[in-house]
Design a protein around this motif. Structure first.
Motif, mmCIF file in Angstrom:
data_model
loop_
_atom_site.group_PDB
_atom_site.id
_atom_site.type_symbol
_atom_site.label_atom_id
_atom_site.label_comp_id
_atom_site.label_asym_id
_atom_site.label_seq_id
_atom_site.Cartn_x
_atom_site.Cartn_y
_atom_site.Cartn_z
ATOM 1 N N ALA A 1 -8.598 2.509 0.786
ATOM 2 C CA ALA A 1 -8.075 1.203 0.379
ATOM 3 C C ALA A 1 -7.941 1.280 -1.139
ATOM 4 C CB ALA A 1 -9.029 0.098 0.783
ATOM 5 N N LEU A 2 -6.696 1.347 -1.600
ATOM 6 C CA LEU A 2 -6.424 1.679 -3.003
ATOM 7 C C LEU A 2 -5.830 0.485 -3.725
ATOM 8 C CD1 LEU A 2 -4.863 5.137 -2.149
ATOM 9 C CD2 LEU A 2 -7.215 4.681 -2.898
ATOM 10 N N LEU A 3 -6.563 -0.006 -4.709
ATOM 11 C CA LEU A 3 -6.138 -1.162 -5.487
ATOM 12 C C LEU A 3 -5.284 -0.714 -6.666
ATOM 13 C CD1 LEU A 3 -6.422 -4.252 -5.894
ATOM 14 C CD2 LEU A 3 -8.413 -3.766 -7.317
ATOM 15 N N LEU A 4 -4.053 -1.226 -6.702
ATOM 16 C CA LEU A 4 -3.175 -1.076 -7.869
ATOM 17 C C LEU A 4 -2.925 -2.476 -8.379
ATOM 18 C CD1 LEU A 4 -0.465 1.541 -6.830
ATOM 19 C CD2 LEU A 4 -2.325 1.824 -8.445
ATOM 20 N N GLU A 5 -3.483 -2.780 -9.523
ATOM 21 C CA GLU A 5 -3.347 -4.141 -10.040
ATOM 22 C C GLU A 5 -1.989 -4.310 -10.696
ATOM 23 O OE1 GLU A 5 -7.321 -6.116 -10.896
ATOM 24 O OE2 GLU A 5 -7.482 -4.143 -11.863
ATOM 25 N N THR A 6 -1.299 -5.366 -10.274
ATOM 26 C CA THR A 6 0.027 -5.671 -10.818
ATOM 27 C C THR A 6 -0.033 -6.997 -11.543
ATOM 28 O OG1 THR A 6 0.638 -6.677 -8.706
ATOM 29 C CG2 THR A 6 1.236 -4.377 -9.022
ATOM 30 N N PRO A 7 0.742 -7.102 -12.614
ATOM 31 C CA PRO A 7 0.718 -8.359 -13.391
ATOM 32 C C PRO A 7 1.330 -9.524 -12.632
ATOM 33 C CG PRO A 7 2.200 -6.735 -14.410
ATOM 34 C CD PRO A 7 1.598 -6.115 -13.203
ATOM 35 N N SER B 1 -11.161 1.000 -6.664
ATOM 36 C CA SER B 1 -11.276 -0.317 -7.297
ATOM 37 C C SER B 1 -10.353 -0.544 -8.482
ATOM 38 C CB SER B 1 -12.728 -0.549 -7.725
ATOM 39 O OG SER B 1 -13.104 0.405 -8.700
ATOM 40 N N GLY B 2 -9.373 0.321 -8.686
ATOM 41 C CA GLY B 2 -8.455 0.164 -9.810
ATOM 42 C C GLY B 2 -8.716 1.207 -10.877
ATOM 43 N N ALA B 3 -8.310 0.920 -12.086
ATOM 44 C CA ALA B 3 -8.416 1.885 -13.189
ATOM 45 C C ALA B 3 -9.865 2.177 -13.572
ATOM 46 C CB ALA B 3 -7.638 1.390 -14.395
ATOM 47 N N LYS B 4 -10.764 1.239 -13.268
ATOM 48 C CA LYS B 4 -12.180 1.472 -13.573
ATOM 49 C C LYS B 4 -13.034 1.160 -12.350
ATOM 50 C CE LYS B 4 -12.792 -3.100 -15.564
ATOM 51 N NZ LYS B 4 -13.215 -3.880 -16.700
ATOM 52 N N MET C 1 -15.159 3.808 -5.719
ATOM 53 C CA MET C 1 -14.873 4.627 -6.905
ATOM 54 C C MET C 1 -13.593 4.123 -7.527
ATOM 55 S SD MET C 1 -14.120 8.076 -4.686
ATOM 56 C CE MET C 1 -15.623 7.845 -3.764
ATOM 57 N N ASP C 2 -13.250 4.605 -8.721
ATOM 58 C CA ASP C 2 -11.965 4.188 -9.290
ATOM 59 C C ASP C 2 -10.854 4.756 -8.411
ATOM 60 O OD1 ASP C 2 -10.949 6.777 -10.425
ATOM 61 O OD2 ASP C 2 -12.691 6.570 -11.737
ATOM 62 N N THR C 3 -9.651 4.207 -8.533
ATOM 63 C CA THR C 3 -8.564 4.576 -7.627
ATOM 64 C C THR C 3 -8.180 6.049 -7.736
ATOM 65 O OG1 THR C 3 -7.751 2.315 -7.485
ATOM 66 C CG2 THR C 3 -6.166 4.057 -6.994
ATOM 67 N N ALA C 4 -8.193 6.616 -8.921
ATOM 68 C CA ALA C 4 -7.861 8.047 -9.072
ATOM 69 C C ALA C 4 -8.847 8.915 -8.291
ATOM 70 C CB ALA C 4 -7.842 8.437 -10.546
#
Length: 124
Positions: free
Chosen positions: A118-124, A71-74, A96-99
Motif C-alpha cells: 500500500a504505497l502512499l504518494l501524496e498529491t497537492p 508512508s510517503g517520502a518519510k 516504511m517510507d514508500t521508496a
C-alpha cells in the motif's frame, strides 16, 4: 531508482520517484495498492492525514501474509486502530517510507510470498 525483475509471473515495481511509481512498466501518479496476486489499483487517498481504517481493511481482499505500508517520502506510523482489521486476521503489517516499501515488495514478491504493498504518494 530503476529496478529489474527476476521473475515475470507477478507484478513488479520497475521504478519510482517522489511523484510516481512504475508498476510493470506503467507509471502511476497516485497512491496505489500492488499485490503479488495481480492487483494494481488506486488506493483512494491523497495524503497521510486522509488514511482511515477502511483504507487498510481493503488490503485484506488479497489474503496476504504481509502488508507493506509505504508512508510517503518519510517514515510515519499510523495509529494501531487503523490496522486493527488486518491484525485481527493475522496479517502482518510493516511500515516504511514508500521508496523502501517498493524495494521490499519486490523482494517478497520475487520470493513467491503473498504480499500487498500500500504505497502512499501524496498529491497537492
Amino acid at each position: 531508482m530503476k529496478l529489474q525483475p527476476d521473475r515475470f509471473d507477478t507484478l513488479f515495481i520497475n521504478a519510482y520517484a517522489e511523484d510516481w511509481i512504475a508498476v510493470s512498466g506503467e507509471k502511476k501518479h497516485h497512491s496505489l495498492v500492488v499485490s503479488s496476486q495481480g492487483r494494481c489499483s488506486d488506493w483512494g487517498c491523497r495524503s497521510f492525514a486522509e488514511l482511515s481504517a477502511a483504507h487498510f481493511a481493503s488490503l485484506a481482499d488479497d489474503a496476504p501474509e504481509v502488508v507493506i505500508f509505504g508512508s510517503g517520502a518519510k517514515l510515519r506510523f499510523v495509529s494501531p486502530a487503523l490496522l486493527r482489521g488486518l491484525i485481527e486476521r493475522g496479517i502482518g503489517v510493516e511500515t516504511m517510507d514508500t521508496a523502501a516499501a517498493c524495494r521490499t515488495y519486490n523482494i517478497l514478491a520475487q520470493e513467491g510470498r503473498r504480499v500487498v504493498a500500500a504505497l502512499l504518494l501524496e498529491t497537492p
